[in-house]
Design an enzyme around this catalytic site. Structure first.
Site, PDB file in Angstrom:
ATOM      1  N   ALA A  24       4.959   1.399  -4.240  1.00 45.05           N
ATOM      2  CA  ALA A  24       4.613   0.034  -4.651  1.00 45.05           C
ATOM      3  C   ALA A  24       4.775  -0.222  -6.151  1.00 45.05           C
ATOM      4  CB  ALA A  24       3.205  -0.335  -4.192  1.00 45.05           C
ATOM      5  N   LYS A  56       0.814  -1.226   0.000  1.00 46.76           N
ATOM      6  CA  LYS A  56       0.000   0.000   0.000  1.00 46.76           C
ATOM      7  C   LYS A  56       0.846   1.275   0.000  1.00 46.76           C
ATOM      8  CE  LYS A  56      -3.805  -2.351   0.234  1.00 46.76           C
ATOM      9  NZ  LYS A  56      -4.303  -2.843  -1.033  1.00 46.76           N
ATOM     10  N   CYS A  57       2.128   1.132  -0.210  1.00 48.66           N
ATOM     11  CA  CYS A  57       3.050   2.272  -0.235  1.00 48.66           C
ATOM     12  C   CYS A  57       2.960   2.982  -1.583  1.00 48.66           C
ATOM     13  CB  CYS A  57       4.479   1.759   0.012  1.00 48.66           C
ATOM     14  SG  CYS A  57       5.748   3.038  -0.022  1.00 48.66           S
ATOM     15  N   GLY A  58       3.190   4.280  -1.580  1.00 47.15           N
ATOM     16  CA  GLY A  58       3.238   5.035  -2.825  1.00 47.15           C
ATOM     17  C   GLY A  58       4.357   4.574  -3.742  1.00 47.15           C
TER      18      GLY A  58
END
Length: 159
Positions: free
Chosen positions: A40, A36-38
């Protein structure tokens, strides 16, 4: 006796152990990941490296980590499926691991001890990358914002 990379092991999401000793003679790229990281979208770049250089001796290991903004909500059981469906990942994902603090995975303890970063040994965010050469020596650490394709020249030198 001093610990080496090949003395270490880690768990896969299914609970099996992966001994780093089984990776002797291969270049290993270790990354703390988060779905869910930017950052990703880097999963796709890591997969491209895996596809392009895997047969030549590159092993990509993704270590999901939920220590930065709770950006890894997936369980070990769902991790591989989520990464396969959303990012096309076929490289080896490991069990969810801490990369900082009291419960730091021993592999990250070892890597941080051997390769400090901008904030010292501490890992500052998801997608910090470590390259380990064919002899098990950590050779380079890359920041979270360094895109996987930027590692290609370094990987080619080590292969």
């Amino acid at each position: 006796m001093m610990q080496t990379f090949y003395d270490l092991s880690a768990h896969k999401p299914n609970g099996e152990t992966l001994a780093m000793d089984s990776l002797r003679g291969q270049v290993v790229l270790i990354v703390n990941t988060a779905t869910k990281c930017g950052l990703a979208p880097q999963f796709e770049g890591l997969e491209k490296l895996h596809q392009k250089y895997g047969k030549r001796g590159l092993v990509v290991l993704g270590f999901p980590c939920d220590q930065f903004g709770n950006q890894e909500p997936e369980t070990d059981q769902n991790m591989e499926t989520t990464c396969q469906i959303n990012h096309g990942v076929t490289f080896q994902l490991m069990a969810k691991s801490d990369v900082n603090g009291a419960d730091t995975n021993p592999i990250f303890q070892y890597l941080k001890k051997n390769l400090s970063g901008f904030l010292g040994a501490r890992i500052k965010w998801n997608f910090t990358k470590f390259l380990v050469d064919k002899n098990g020596k950590p050779v380079k650490r890359f920041s979270p914002i360094t895109k996987p394709q930027a590692l290609e020249a370094e990987i080619q030198k080590l292969l």
